[in-house]
Each structure stands twice: as structure tokens, then as C-alpha cells.
Design a protein around this motif. Structure first.
Motif, PDB file in Angstrom:
ATOM      1  N   ASN A   1       9.155  11.693  14.363  1.00 49.18           N
ATOM      2  CA  ASN A   1       9.081  11.995  15.789  1.00 49.18           C
ATOM      3  C   ASN A   1       8.918  10.722  16.602  1.00 49.18           C
ATOM      4  OD1 ASN A   1       8.991  14.989  15.520  1.00 49.18           O
ATOM      5  ND2 ASN A   1       7.164  14.485  14.345  1.00 49.18           N
ATOM      6  N   ALA A   2       9.217  10.815  17.880  1.00 48.91           N
ATOM      7  CA  ALA A   2       9.070   9.666  18.783  1.00 48.91           C
ATOM      8  C   ALA A   2       7.666   9.093  18.637  1.00 48.91           C
ATOM      9  CB  ALA A   2       9.347  10.084  20.219  1.00 48.91           C
ATOM     10  N   GLY A   3       7.596   7.782  18.528  1.00 44.35           N
ATOM     11  CA  GLY A   3       6.327   7.087  18.387  1.00 44.35           C
ATOM     12  C   GLY A   3       5.917   6.835  16.949  1.00 44.35           C
ATOM     13  N   ASP A   4       6.526   7.540  15.995  1.00 43.26           N
ATOM     14  CA  ASP A   4       6.186   7.307  14.593  1.00 43.26           C
ATOM     15  C   ASP A   4       6.548   5.882  14.188  1.00 43.26           C
ATOM     16  OD1 ASP A   4       5.230   9.870  14.150  1.00 43.26           O
ATOM     17  OD2 ASP A   4       6.959  10.541  12.963  1.00 43.26           O
ATOM     18  N   GLU A   5       5.661   5.263  13.430  1.00 43.33           N
ATOM     19  CA  GLU A   5       5.920   3.961  12.810  1.00 43.33           C
ATOM     20  C   GLU A   5       6.364   4.243  11.386  1.00 43.33           C
ATOM     21  OE1 GLU A   5       5.619   0.944  14.303  1.00 43.33           O
ATOM     22  OE2 GLU A   5       4.952   1.850  16.196  1.00 43.33           O
TER      23      GLU A   5
ATOM     24  N   SER B   1       0.809  -1.214   0.000  1.00 45.71           N
ATOM     25  CA  SER B   1       0.000   0.000   0.000  1.00 45.71           C
ATOM     26  C   SER B   1       0.850   1.275   0.000  1.00 45.71           C
ATOM     27  CB  SER B   1      -0.926   0.004   1.217  1.00 45.71           C
ATOM     28  OG  SER B   1      -0.154   0.012   2.402  1.00 45.71           O
ATOM     29  N   LEU B   2       2.150   1.152   0.105  1.00 43.20           N
ATOM     30  CA  LEU B   2       3.020   2.320   0.149  1.00 43.20           C
ATOM     31  C   LEU B   2       3.499   2.674  -1.254  1.00 43.20           C
ATOM     32  CD1 LEU B   2       5.056   1.423   3.348  1.00 43.20           C
ATOM     33  CD2 LEU B   2       2.972   2.795   3.151  1.00 43.20           C
ATOM     34  N   ASN B   3       3.737   3.961  -1.484  1.00 43.12           N
ATOM     35  CA  ASN B   3       4.136   4.458  -2.792  1.00 43.12           C
ATOM     36  C   ASN B   3       5.668   4.446  -2.903  1.00 43.12           C
ATOM     37  OD1 ASN B   3       4.012   5.565  -5.326  1.00 43.12           O
ATOM     38  ND2 ASN B   3       3.726   7.654  -4.591  1.00 43.12           N
ATOM     39  N   TRP B   4       6.214   3.302  -3.286  1.00 46.85           N
ATOM     40  CA  TRP B   4       7.667   3.138  -3.389  1.00 46.85           C
ATOM     41  C   TRP B   4       8.181   3.723  -4.696  1.00 46.85           C
ATOM     42  CZ3 TRP B   4       9.903   2.178   0.944  1.00 46.85           C
ATOM     43  CH2 TRP B   4       9.281   1.386   1.908  1.00 46.85           C
ATOM     44  N   ASP B   5       9.402   4.244  -4.653  1.00 47.31           N
ATOM     45  CA  ASP B   5      10.054   4.781  -5.840  1.00 47.31           C
ATOM     46  C   ASP B   5      10.368   3.694  -6.863  1.00 47.31           C
ATOM     47  OD1 ASP B   5       9.995   7.307  -4.690  1.00 47.31           O
ATOM     48  OD2 ASP B   5      12.066   7.196  -3.962  1.00 47.31           O
ATOM     49  N   LEU B   6      10.679   2.506  -6.391  1.00 47.81           N
ATOM     50  CA  LEU B   6      11.024   1.357  -7.228  1.00 47.81           C
ATOM     51  C   LEU B   6      10.225   0.151  -6.744  1.00 47.81           C
ATOM     52  CD1 LEU B   6      14.905   1.861  -7.272  1.00 47.81           C
ATOM     53  CD2 LEU B   6      13.340   2.274  -9.174  1.00 47.81           C
ATOM     54  N   PRO B   7      10.078  -0.863  -7.574  1.00 47.80           N
ATOM     55  CA  PRO B   7       9.285  -2.028  -7.161  1.00 47.80           C
ATOM     56  C   PRO B   7      10.019  -2.937  -6.172  1.00 47.80           C
ATOM     57  CG  PRO B   7      10.153  -2.341  -9.377  1.00 47.80           C
ATOM     58  CD  PRO B   7      10.518  -0.941  -8.968  1.00 47.80           C
TER      59      PRO B   7
ATOM     60  N   LEU C   1      12.391   6.109   2.968  1.00 50.62           N
ATOM     61  CA  LEU C   1      11.762   5.958   4.280  1.00 50.62           C
ATOM     62  C   LEU C   1      10.368   6.574   4.219  1.00 50.62           C
ATOM     63  CD1 LEU C   1      12.137   5.114   7.299  1.00 50.62           C
ATOM     64  CD2 LEU C   1      12.940   7.457   7.695  1.00 50.62           C
ATOM     65  N   ILE C   2       9.358   5.757   4.529  1.00 53.19           N
ATOM     66  CA  ILE C   2       7.960   6.194   4.441  1.00 53.19           C
ATOM     67  C   ILE C   2       7.292   6.065   5.810  1.00 53.19           C
ATOM     68  CG2 ILE C   2       5.696   5.714   3.402  1.00 53.19           C
ATOM     69  CD1 ILE C   2       7.128   4.705   0.919  1.00 53.19           C
ATOM     70  N   ARG C   3       6.444   7.047   6.117  1.00 56.02           N
ATOM     71  CA  ARG C   3       5.594   6.977   7.310  1.00 56.02           C
ATOM     72  C   ARG C   3       4.208   6.522   6.827  1.00 56.02           C
ATOM     73  NH1 ARG C   3       6.296  12.014  10.145  1.00 56.02           N
ATOM     74  NH2 ARG C   3       5.173  12.888   8.391  1.00 56.02           N
ATOM     75  N   PRO C   4       3.826   5.262   7.080  1.00 58.03           N
ATOM     76  CA  PRO C   4       2.552   4.739   6.578  1.00 58.03           C
ATOM     77  C   PRO C   4       1.325   5.513   7.058  1.00 58.03           C
ATOM     78  CG  PRO C   4       3.946   2.925   7.262  1.00 58.03           C
ATOM     79  CD  PRO C   4       4.622   4.199   7.709  1.00 58.03           C
ATOM     80  N   ALA C   5       1.381   6.130   8.222  1.00 53.16           N
ATOM     81  CA  ALA C   5       0.210   6.837   8.759  1.00 53.16           C
ATOM     82  C   ALA C   5      -0.308   7.910   7.802  1.00 53.16           C
ATOM     83  CB  ALA C   5       0.527   7.457  10.117  1.00 53.16           C
ATOM     84  N   ASP C   6       0.619   8.576   7.082  1.00 52.96           N
ATOM     85  CA  ASP C   6       0.188   9.603   6.136  1.00 52.96           C
ATOM     86  C   ASP C   6       0.744   9.373   4.732  1.00 52.96           C
ATOM     87  OD1 ASP C   6       2.847  10.343   6.461  1.00 52.96           O
ATOM     88  OD2 ASP C   6       2.411  12.275   7.393  1.00 52.96           O
ATOM     89  N   GLY C   7       1.508   8.279   4.561  1.00 51.19           N
ATOM     90  CA  GLY C   7       2.056   7.951   3.245  1.00 51.19           C
ATOM     91  C   GLY C   7       3.190   8.839   2.786  1.00 51.19           C
TER      92      GLY C   7
ATOM     93  N   THR D   1      12.323  -4.404   2.999  1.00 53.27           N
ATOM     94  CA  THR D   1      11.880  -3.417   3.987  1.00 53.27           C
ATOM     95  C   THR D   1      12.198  -3.812   5.418  1.00 53.27           C
ATOM     96  OG1 THR D   1       9.661  -4.377   4.160  1.00 53.27           O
ATOM     97  CG2 THR D   1       9.981  -2.639   2.500  1.00 53.27           C
ATOM     98  N   MET D   2      12.236  -2.787   6.234  1.00 53.72           N
ATOM     99  CA  MET D   2      12.428  -2.917   7.671  1.00 53.72           C
ATOM    100  C   MET D   2      11.455  -1.945   8.332  1.00 53.72           C
ATOM    101  SD  MET D   2      15.970  -2.306   9.817  1.00 53.72           S
ATOM    102  CE  MET D   2      16.003  -0.518   9.768  1.00 53.72           C
ATOM    103  N   THR D   3      10.697  -2.437   9.311  1.00 55.89           N
ATOM    104  CA  THR D   3       9.770  -1.588  10.055  1.00 55.89           C
ATOM    105  C   THR D   3      10.501  -0.989  11.249  1.00 55.89           C
ATOM    106  OG1 THR D   3       7.934  -2.978   9.360  1.00 55.89           O
ATOM    107  CG2 THR D   3       7.548  -1.547  11.248  1.00 55.89           C
ATOM    108  N   ILE D   4      10.270   0.293  11.481  1.00 55.00           N
ATOM    109  CA  ILE D   4      10.953   1.041  12.539  1.00 55.00           C
ATOM    110  C   ILE D   4       9.913   1.777  13.374  1.00 55.00           C
ATOM    111  CG2 ILE D   4      12.504   2.994  13.002  1.00 55.00           C
ATOM    112  CD1 ILE D   4      13.749   2.337  10.183  1.00 55.00           C
TER     113      ILE D   4
END
Length: 156
Positions: free
Chosen positions: A80-84, A6-12, A106-112, A16-19
Motif C-alpha cells: 500500500n501507499a507509504g509501505d517501505e 535481518s530479512l528472511n531471503w530465499d537465497l543468500p 519482495l519483502i516488507r521489513p515492517a512485518d517481515g 537489493t533495491m529499497t522502494i
């Protein structure tokens, strides 16, 4: 560590790593410190090559490693602290002998939103002498098979 479709990646198909940004990842300005971003880039790079079979055991066996020669980082928005976050990476260039390049997003899924884009270049070095060395056949096979086309490749 798989693709987030669901994320808009620059390349296919990024690796990934979740942080989750921890409070101690932040600086006096209240956002993730630049040094922490660079650590994340290194962490995802090692995890990626390890998943491809270019393990530290293989590095020790061949006596070679790919050392970072340059990193370009574009900090686009603060985390910011707490961001996924989800950090994606791709191998985007390989000259077949010495040099490789890797791209990051690096993408923040909450707002894309994309918070960071980066490119690092690497050169094969001998682990003992730390001098440039031709990459062993095992590295060449792995890097060639994992390379994604359409990335930024080598800067310059």
C-alpha cells in the motif's frame, strides 16, 4: 543497494533495491498496481547487471542484450501507499550460451512478510535484428561469476 541481513531471503546475498510505495503506484483497489511491480522488477534487474559491469555501454559495444522471454509473478500480499519495501534479486541460471534466469523476492521489513516472488528468463538477442544470438564472452563471464545456486532456474 546492499543486503538487508535481518530479512528472511530465499537465497543468500541478494542484490537489493529499497522502494517506497507512492500514492500514484496504487490502483483502484488501493494497493500497488501489478504493472508497477513489473517495473520494479525491471529496475532492480538493470541496476544489478549494471553493478556487475554489464552496463548499457557494454551492450552497445557488443551489439547484444539479454531480452526477457518469460516472467512468472506470484503476488502473495498487497503493498500500500507509504509501505517501505526491499526488493532482492539473484541470477539463478545461465546455460553458458543464450539463456539466463533471474529470481526475485519482495519483502516488507515492517512485518517481515514476503509480498512477491518472481522468476524471469532471458535470451541473448542481437540489438539490430532483435533475433536470438549467442551471448558475447563478456556477458558469459559476468553471468557465470554472478550466478547463485539453489534458485528455481529455468521454468519448465
Amino acid at each position: 543497494m546492499s543486503e538487508q541481513p535481518s530479512l528472511n531471503w530465499d537465497l543468500p546475498d541478494p542484490f537489493t533495491m529499497t522502494i517506497t510505495v507512492r500514492p500514484d503506484d496504487t490502483d483502484r483497489l488501493g494497493h500497488a498496481n501489478n504493472v508497477v511491480y513489473v517495473r520494479w522488477l525491471e529496475d532492480v534487474s538493470w541496476a544489478h547487471i549494471d553493478s556487475l559491469g554489464m552496463t548499457w555501454a557494454l551492450h552497445e559495444q557488443t551489439g547484444k542484450a539479454m531480452a526477457i522471454t518469460r516472467t512468472e509473478v506470484d503476488y502473495l500480499m498487497a503493498a500500500n501507499a507509504g509501505d517501505e519495501l526491499v526488493l532482492g534479486t539473484w541470477l539463478t541460471d545461465w546455460d553458458g550460451r543464450f539463456r539466463s534466469a533471474r529470481q526475485f523476492q519482495l519483502i516488507r521489513p515492517a512485518d517481515g512478510r514476503t509480498l512477491l516472488r518472481a522468476l524471469s528468463t532471458h535470451a541473448c538477442v542481437d540489438l539490430r535484428s532483435q533475433r536470438p544470438s549467442r551471448a558475447p564472452a563478456e556477458f558469459a563471464r559476468i553471468l557465470s561469476s554472478a550466478m547463485v545456486t539453489g534458485g528455481r532456474g529455468f521454468p519448465g
